[in-house]
Motif scaffolding. Structure first.
Motif, PDB file in Angstrom:
ATOM      1  N   GLU A   1       0.380  -1.126  -0.070  1.00  0.00           N
ATOM      2  CA  GLU A   1      -0.429  -0.041   0.155  1.00  0.00           C
ATOM      3  C   GLU A   1       1.029   1.011  -0.442  1.00  0.00           C
ATOM      4  N   ALA A   2       0.036   2.255  -0.140  1.00  0.00           N
ATOM      5  CA  ALA A   2       1.157   3.671  -0.651  1.00  0.00           C
ATOM      6  C   ALA A   2       1.650   3.847   0.818  1.00  0.00           C
ATOM      7  N   MET A   3       0.727   4.122   1.552  1.00  0.00           N
ATOM      8  CA  MET A   3       1.519   3.995   2.764  1.00  0.00           C
ATOM      9  C   MET A   3       3.034   3.383   3.735  1.00  0.00           C
ATOM     10  N   PHE A   4       3.604   2.431   2.956  1.00  0.00           N
ATOM     11  CA  PHE A   4       4.865   1.437   2.886  1.00  0.00           C
ATOM     12  C   PHE A   4       5.601   2.814   2.162  1.00  0.00           C
ATOM     13  N   GLY A   5       5.365   3.792   1.001  1.00  0.00           N
ATOM     14  CA  GLY A   5       6.434   4.394   0.577  1.00  0.00           C
ATOM     15  C   GLY A   5       6.520   5.302   1.374  1.00  0.00           C
ATOM     16  N   GLN A   6       6.998   6.678   0.530  1.00  0.00           N
ATOM     17  CA  GLN A   6       8.131   8.089   1.519  1.00  0.00           C
ATOM     18  C   GLN A   6       7.432   8.794   0.584  1.00  0.00           C
ATOM     19  N   GLU A   7       5.941   9.834   1.789  1.00  0.00           N
ATOM     20  CA  GLU A   7       5.365  10.733   0.883  1.00  0.00           C
ATOM     21  C   GLU A   7       5.756  12.178   1.387  1.00  0.00           C
ATOM     22  N   VAL A   8       5.723  12.270  -0.119  1.00  0.00           N
ATOM     23  CA  VAL A   8       7.173  13.440  -0.477  1.00  0.00           C
ATOM     24  C   VAL A   8       5.746  14.655  -0.035  1.00  0.00           C
ATOM     25  N   MET A   9       4.650  15.165  -0.776  1.00  0.00           N
ATOM     26  CA  MET A   9       3.443  15.816  -0.224  1.00  0.00           C
ATOM     27  C   MET A   9       2.667  15.116   0.219  1.00  0.00           C
ATOM     28  N   SER A  10       1.428  15.777   1.427  1.00  0.00           N
ATOM     29  CA  SER A  10       0.907  14.499   1.828  1.00  0.00           C
ATOM     30  C   SER A  10      -0.374  15.113   1.224  1.00  0.00           C
ATOM     31  N   TYR A  11      -1.807  14.618   2.059  1.00  0.00           N
ATOM     32  CA  TYR A  11      -2.994  14.391   1.122  1.00  0.00           C
ATOM     33  C   TYR A  11      -3.145  15.939   0.971  1.00  0.00           C
ATOM     34  N   GLN A  12      -4.406  16.736   0.690  1.00  0.00           N
ATOM     35  CA  GLN A  12      -5.141  17.359   0.915  1.00  0.00           C
ATOM     36  C   GLN A  12      -6.084  17.258   0.056  1.00  0.00           C
ATOM     37  N   SER A  13      -6.879  17.211   0.774  1.00  0.00           N
ATOM     38  CA  SER A  13      -8.726  16.613   0.480  1.00  0.00           C
ATOM     39  C   SER A  13      -9.398  17.398  -0.657  1.00  0.00           C
ATOM     40  N   PRO A  14     -10.327  16.947  -1.478  1.00  0.00           N
ATOM     41  CA  PRO A  14     -11.250  17.442  -2.395  1.00  0.00           C
ATOM     42  C   PRO A  14     -11.742  18.344  -2.385  1.00  0.00           C
TER      43      PRO A  14
ATOM     44  N   VAL B   1      -2.525   8.560  -9.926  1.00  0.00           N
ATOM     45  CA  VAL B   1      -1.305   7.750 -11.131  1.00  0.00           C
ATOM     46  C   VAL B   1      -0.601   6.875 -10.514  1.00  0.00           C
ATOM     47  N   LEU B   2      -0.510   6.359 -11.759  1.00  0.00           N
ATOM     48  CA  LEU B   2       1.351   5.362 -10.740  1.00  0.00           C
ATOM     49  C   LEU B   2       1.798   5.421 -11.836  1.00  0.00           C
ATOM     50  N   PHE B   3       3.390   5.353 -11.398  1.00  0.00           N
ATOM     51  CA  PHE B   3       5.036   5.172 -12.218  1.00  0.00           C
ATOM     52  C   PHE B   3       5.291   4.120 -11.510  1.00  0.00           C
ATOM     53  N   GLN B   4       6.029   3.252 -12.726  1.00  0.00           N
ATOM     54  CA  GLN B   4       7.591   2.320 -11.962  1.00  0.00           C
ATOM     55  C   GLN B   4       8.470   2.929 -12.069  1.00  0.00           C
ATOM     56  N   GLN B   5       8.684   3.144 -10.942  1.00  0.00           N
ATOM     57  CA  GLN B   5      10.501   4.139 -10.611  1.00  0.00           C
ATOM     58  C   GLN B   5      11.364   2.929 -11.718  1.00  0.00           C
ATOM     59  N   PRO B   6      12.338   3.357 -11.585  1.00  0.00           N
ATOM     60  CA  PRO B   6      13.886   3.089 -12.633  1.00  0.00           C
ATOM     61  C   PRO B   6      14.098   2.460 -11.153  1.00  0.00           C
ATOM     62  N   GLY B   7      14.518   2.965  -9.921  1.00  0.00           N
ATOM     63  CA  GLY B   7      14.706   2.189  -8.622  1.00  0.00           C
ATOM     64  C   GLY B   7      14.471   3.110  -7.817  1.00  0.00           C
ATOM     65  N   ARG B   8      15.630   2.974  -6.899  1.00  0.00           N
ATOM     66  CA  ARG B   8      15.026   3.992  -5.664  1.00  0.00           C
ATOM     67  C   ARG B   8      15.945   4.721  -6.364  1.00  0.00           C
ATOM     68  N   GLN B   9      14.944   6.231  -5.992  1.00  0.00           N
ATOM     69  CA  GLN B   9      15.339   7.950  -6.223  1.00  0.00           C
ATOM     70  C   GLN B   9      15.557   8.749  -4.921  1.00  0.00           C
ATOM     71  N   THR B  10      15.488   9.810  -4.595  1.00  0.00           N
ATOM     72  CA  THR B  10      15.274  10.757  -4.611  1.00  0.00           C
ATOM     73  C   THR B  10      13.827  12.080  -5.016  1.00  0.00           C
ATOM     74  N   ILE B  11      13.198  11.766  -5.034  1.00  0.00           N
ATOM     75  CA  ILE B  11      12.280  12.655  -5.868  1.00  0.00           C
ATOM     76  C   ILE B  11      11.588  14.276  -4.705  1.00  0.00           C
ATOM     77  N   TYR B  12      12.040  15.286  -5.117  1.00  0.00           N
ATOM     78  CA  TYR B  12      12.032  16.307  -4.865  1.00  0.00           C
ATOM     79  C   TYR B  12      10.671  16.928  -5.008  1.00  0.00           C
ATOM     80  N   THR B  13       9.939  17.172  -3.436  1.00  0.00           N
ATOM     81  CA  THR B  13       9.164  18.064  -3.218  1.00  0.00           C
ATOM     82  C   THR B  13       8.558  19.109  -3.983  1.00  0.00           C
ATOM     83  N   PRO B  14       7.733  19.667  -5.054  1.00  0.00           N
ATOM     84  CA  PRO B  14       7.835  20.385  -6.188  1.00  0.00           C
ATOM     85  C   PRO B  14       6.978  21.817  -4.821  1.00  0.00           C
ATOM     86  N   GLY B  15       7.456  22.687  -5.264  1.00  0.00           N
ATOM     87  CA  GLY B  15       7.782  23.872  -4.797  1.00  0.00           C
ATOM     88  C   GLY B  15       5.761  24.720  -4.534  1.00  0.00           C
TER      89      GLY B  15
END
Length: 179
Positions: free
Chosen positions: A99-112, A124-138
């Motif tokens: 489940e997503a809860m086992f991932g690294q949350e970069v941005m938190s949930y904001q209810s619609p 949208v779900l993407f397969q990563q090429p490997g473990r990587q650092t994804i930065y929080t969008p500004g």
């Protein structure tokens, strides 16, 4: 006479507005309480206040995924000049078959909380090429799923699902698409 089966993501203009055509290769199950998100299904804002449960398929725990949720109709479907709004969450390094809860949350949930018209909320779900650092969008507004995928070498999505949502007392806006 056989009827051509239309992809609900294309019918709902998710393919085109948010994503390029892709082939689903992984299951993605999103549930708010006991209600599962299905393409085009309607949810009220009061039904999506709490963060959903997101289950990711795949073949093993070593394969990692990135999940994003965007609103391509912000602030209104007739003038989506904030398209795409990274509305709810961005999670990386989700192990397959979990489940997503086992991932690294970069941005938190904001209810619609759409204020005008019927909005599509796209997971949208993407397969990563490997473990990587994804930065929080500004910022959350004017996020671009295609540019994000290109920046982090994510390629095309492996799964996507969307739901429609409008203000509790709202009406009008874009036509609702069938499930």
């Amino acid at each position: 006479m056989s009827r051509e089966i239309r992809d609900p993501l294309a019918v709902g203009r998710v393919i085109g507005d948010v994503l390029d055509p892709f082939t689903r290769s992984v299951t993605l199950r999103v549930t708010y309480g006991s209600r599962e998100v299905a393409n085009g299904r309607e949810f009220k804002p009061s039904q999506v206040v709490n963060q959903p449960r997101v289950q990711v398929g795949g073949s093993d725990l070593r394969t990692l995924y990135t999940l994003a949720m965007v609103d391509p109709d912000a602030p209104s479907p007739s003038e989506p000049n904030l398209r795409e709004y990274l509305h709810c969450r961005l999670v990386t390094d989700i192990p397959g078959t979990t489940e997503a809860m086992f991932g690294q949350e970069v941005m938190s949930y904001q209810s619609p909380r759409p204020t005008m018209g019927i909005h599509r909320f796209v997971y949208v779900l993407f397969q990563q090429p490997g473990r990587q650092t994804i930065y929080t969008p500004g910022w959350r507004q004017n996020f671009n799923t295609r540019d994000f995928a290109e920046l982090y070498n994510l390629g095309l999505p492996v799964a996507a699902v969307y739901f429609n949502c409008q203000r509790e007392s709202g009406s009008g806006g874009r036509r609702m698409y069938p499930i």
